[in-house]
Design a protein around this motif. Structure first.
Motif, mmCIF file in Angstrom:
data_model
loop_
_atom_site.group_PDB
_atom_site.id
_atom_site.type_symbol
_atom_site.label_atom_id
_atom_site.label_comp_id
_atom_site.label_asym_id
_atom_site.label_seq_id
_atom_site.Cartn_x
_atom_site.Cartn_y
_atom_site.Cartn_z
ATOM 1 N N PRO A 19 -11.891 25.455 -19.126
ATOM 2 C CA PRO A 19 -11.912 24.281 -19.600
ATOM 3 C C PRO A 19 -11.374 24.108 -20.745
ATOM 4 O O PRO A 19 -11.420 24.907 -21.650
ATOM 5 N N ALA A 20 -11.146 22.977 -21.291
ATOM 6 C CA ALA A 20 -10.470 22.492 -22.433
ATOM 7 C C ALA A 20 -11.466 21.863 -23.353
ATOM 8 O O ALA A 20 -11.208 21.739 -24.651
ATOM 9 N N CYS A 21 -12.690 22.068 -23.242
ATOM 10 C CA CYS A 21 -13.941 21.505 -23.530
ATOM 11 C C CYS A 21 -14.217 22.463 -24.896
ATOM 12 O O CYS A 21 -13.945 23.469 -24.848
ATOM 13 N N ALA A 22 -14.349 21.603 -26.031
ATOM 14 C CA ALA A 22 -14.622 22.337 -27.371
ATOM 15 C C ALA A 22 -15.654 21.136 -28.158
ATOM 16 O O ALA A 22 -15.544 20.130 -28.097
ATOM 17 N N ARG A 23 -16.283 21.830 -29.102
ATOM 18 C CA ARG A 23 -16.921 21.194 -30.101
ATOM 19 C C ARG A 23 -15.738 20.364 -30.791
ATOM 20 O O ARG A 23 -14.811 20.478 -30.975
ATOM 21 N N GLY A 24 -16.480 18.775 -30.620
ATOM 22 C CA GLY A 24 -15.685 17.722 -31.337
ATOM 23 C C GLY A 24 -14.807 16.919 -30.286
ATOM 24 O O GLY A 24 -14.378 15.980 -30.420
ATOM 25 N N CYS A 25 -14.516 17.595 -29.013
ATOM 26 C CA CYS A 25 -14.104 16.975 -27.936
ATOM 27 C C CYS A 25 -15.168 15.980 -27.364
ATOM 28 O O CYS A 25 -16.128 16.715 -26.570
ATOM 29 N N ALA A 104 -20.177 18.593 -16.745
ATOM 30 C CA ALA A 104 -18.864 17.697 -17.180
ATOM 31 C C ALA A 104 -17.846 18.931 -17.980
ATOM 32 O O ALA A 104 -18.434 19.549 -18.757
ATOM 33 N N HIS A 105 -16.827 18.990 -17.358
ATOM 34 C CA HIS A 105 -15.748 19.648 -17.931
ATOM 35 C C HIS A 105 -14.324 19.142 -17.473
ATOM 36 O O HIS A 105 -14.215 18.508 -16.479
ATOM 37 N N SER A 106 -13.424 19.813 -18.269
ATOM 38 C CA SER A 106 -11.937 19.168 -17.983
ATOM 39 C C SER A 106 -11.199 20.393 -18.157
ATOM 40 O O SER A 106 -11.405 21.181 -19.249
ATOM 41 N N PHE A 107 -9.887 20.473 -17.587
ATOM 42 C CA PHE A 107 -8.875 21.568 -17.839
ATOM 43 C C PHE A 107 -7.798 20.777 -18.953
ATOM 44 O O PHE A 107 -6.829 21.506 -19.422
ATOM 45 N N ASP A 108 -8.008 19.598 -19.082
ATOM 46 C CA ASP A 108 -6.866 19.052 -20.248
ATOM 47 C C ASP A 108 -7.413 17.621 -20.874
ATOM 48 O O ASP A 108 -8.009 16.762 -20.374
ATOM 49 N N ALA A 109 -7.689 18.149 -21.982
ATOM 50 C CA ALA A 109 -8.488 16.994 -23.018
ATOM 51 C C ALA A 109 -7.591 15.880 -23.107
ATOM 52 O O ALA A 109 -8.229 14.582 -23.291
ATOM 53 N N ALA A 110 -6.344 15.704 -23.135
ATOM 54 C CA ALA A 110 -5.251 14.877 -22.916
ATOM 55 C C ALA A 110 -5.717 13.673 -21.853
ATOM 56 O O ALA A 110 -5.802 12.689 -22.171
ATOM 57 N N ALA A 111 -5.958 14.253 -20.970
ATOM 58 C CA ALA A 111 -6.206 13.770 -19.660
ATOM 59 C C ALA A 111 -7.795 12.698 -19.569
ATOM 60 O O ALA A 111 -7.998 11.554 -19.383
ATOM 61 N N CYS A 112 -8.605 13.436 -20.510
ATOM 62 C CA CYS A 112 -10.130 12.732 -20.944
ATOM 63 C C CYS A 112 -9.887 11.670 -21.727
ATOM 64 O O CYS A 112 -10.324 10.661 -21.448
ATOM 65 N N LYS A 113 -8.690 11.820 -22.743
ATOM 66 C CA LYS A 113 -8.737 10.841 -23.661
ATOM 67 C C LYS A 113 -7.986 9.662 -22.969
ATOM 68 O O LYS A 113 -8.491 8.361 -23.066
ATOM 69 N N ALA A 114 -6.939 9.885 -22.041
ATOM 70 C CA ALA A 114 -6.194 8.737 -21.280
ATOM 71 C C ALA A 114 -7.323 8.121 -20.550
ATOM 72 O O ALA A 114 -7.106 7.046 -20.315
ATOM 73 N N ALA A 115 -8.399 8.803 -19.736
ATOM 74 C CA ALA A 115 -9.240 8.221 -18.919
ATOM 75 C C ALA A 115 -10.229 7.372 -19.895
ATOM 76 O O ALA A 115 -10.353 6.298 -19.133
ATOM 77 N N TYR A 116 -10.743 7.738 -20.846
ATOM 78 C CA TYR A 116 -11.441 7.171 -21.771
ATOM 79 C C TYR A 116 -10.687 5.746 -22.218
ATOM 80 O O TYR A 116 -11.429 4.738 -22.056
ATOM 81 N N GLU A 117 -9.580 5.819 -22.487
ATOM 82 C CA GLU A 117 -8.780 4.613 -23.227
ATOM 83 C C GLU A 117 -8.439 3.843 -21.984
ATOM 84 O O GLU A 117 -8.403 2.432 -22.145
ATOM 85 N N ALA A 118 -8.484 4.061 -20.789
ATOM 86 C CA ALA A 118 -8.007 3.255 -19.513
ATOM 87 C C ALA A 118 -9.281 2.508 -19.050
ATOM 88 O O ALA A 118 -9.028 1.523 -18.585
ATOM 89 N N ARG A 119 -10.338 3.054 -19.323
ATOM 90 C CA ARG A 119 -11.735 2.521 -18.844
ATOM 91 C C ARG A 119 -11.942 0.852 -19.528
ATOM 92 O O ARG A 119 -11.649 0.887 -20.630
ATOM 93 N N PRO A 120 -12.488 -0.021 -19.007
ATOM 94 C CA PRO A 120 -12.984 -0.015 -17.370
ATOM 95 C C PRO A 120 -11.706 -0.404 -16.653
ATOM 96 O O PRO A 120 -12.086 -0.486 -15.385
ATOM 97 N N GLN A 121 -10.833 -0.893 -16.934
ATOM 98 C CA GLN A 121 -9.688 -1.377 -16.246
ATOM 99 C C GLN A 121 -9.326 -0.295 -15.127
ATOM 100 O O GLN A 121 -9.089 -0.545 -13.867
ATOM 101 N N ARG A 122 -9.131 0.921 -15.431
ATOM 102 C CA ARG A 122 -8.658 2.043 -14.413
ATOM 103 C C ARG A 122 -9.546 3.128 -14.419
ATOM 104 O O ARG A 122 -9.968 3.498 -15.576
ATOM 105 N N ASP A 123 -9.716 3.799 -13.301
ATOM 106 C CA ASP A 123 -10.411 5.186 -13.467
ATOM 107 C C ASP A 123 -9.688 6.279 -13.224
ATOM 108 O O ASP A 123 -9.152 6.481 -11.990
ATOM 109 N N LEU A 124 -9.150 7.043 -14.045
ATOM 110 C CA LEU A 124 -8.055 8.034 -14.050
ATOM 111 C C LEU A 124 -8.899 9.241 -13.795
ATOM 112 O O LEU A 124 -9.741 9.704 -14.165
ATOM 113 N N PRO A 125 -8.116 10.347 -12.921
ATOM 114 C CA PRO A 125 -8.678 11.428 -12.527
ATOM 115 C C PRO A 125 -8.793 12.566 -13.682
ATOM 116 O O PRO A 125 -7.864 12.222 -14.660
ATOM 117 N N ILE A 126 -9.727 13.409 -13.714
ATOM 118 C CA ILE A 126 -10.106 14.346 -14.829
ATOM 119 C C ILE A 126 -9.749 15.403 -13.964
ATOM 120 O O ILE A 126 -10.308 15.875 -13.052
#
Length: 149
Positions: A19-25, A104-126
């Motif tokens: 997972p890409a998860c780390a302190r600060g993410c 909660a975990h992800s293999f791509d922190a950039a995907a998490c950021k994109a999903a965060y920024e897209a909410r609530p209009q879209r629910d992007l996959p992590i």
């Protein structure tokens, strides 16, 4: 119970891809989280035993503020707010965090950021290991069964 869940998750996530998860993410620290009463009790007990008085007082203020902003909203309407337990980019009750947070975990922190920024209009996959979130769901089912009996 948390240790057993952590060991199960460690085995599930022990593949070559980590997972890409780390302190600060903290992208996942802004979403609606289901917390069972026993999990809340464990987190509060841990905070009382391990945080200083000023830290506990500040936590109580954040918890009340978050609860007020979220009062009466559905999970889909949940306001974009940082979890009250986050302090300086990390979970202040990490050893006592709820199962939802543990899984909660992800293999791509950039995907998490994109999903965060897209909410609530879209629910992007992590991108995450399939089945890991099911562990937390099974734990919730177990709690409900135990409470029913």
């Amino acid at each position: 119970m948390g240790d057993m869940l952590d060991a199960t998750l460690e085995r599930a996530l022990s593949g070559a891809r980590q997972p890409a998860c780390a302190r600060g993410c903290m992208w996942c620290c802004h979403v609606y989280v289901t917390v069972m009463a026993p999990e809340a009790i464990v987190a509060v007990r841990w905070a009382r035993a391990n945080l200083g008085e000023e830290e506990r007082d500040a936590l109580l203020v954040r918890l009340r503020e978050n609860a007020e902003r979220a009062r009466g909203v559905t999970p889909g309407e949940y306001p974009r707010q940082t979890c009250a337990f986050v302090v300086d980019g990390a979970c202040s009750v990490h050893p006592a965090r709820p199962a939802h947070c543990r899984t909660a975990h992800s293999f791509d922190a950039a995907a998490c950021k994109a999903a965060y920024e897209a909410r609530p209009q879209r629910d992007l996959p992590i991108p995450a290991r399939k089945g890991v979130h099911a562990v937390a769901g099974e734990l919730r089912v177990g709690y409900k069964e135990a409470l029913a009996h």
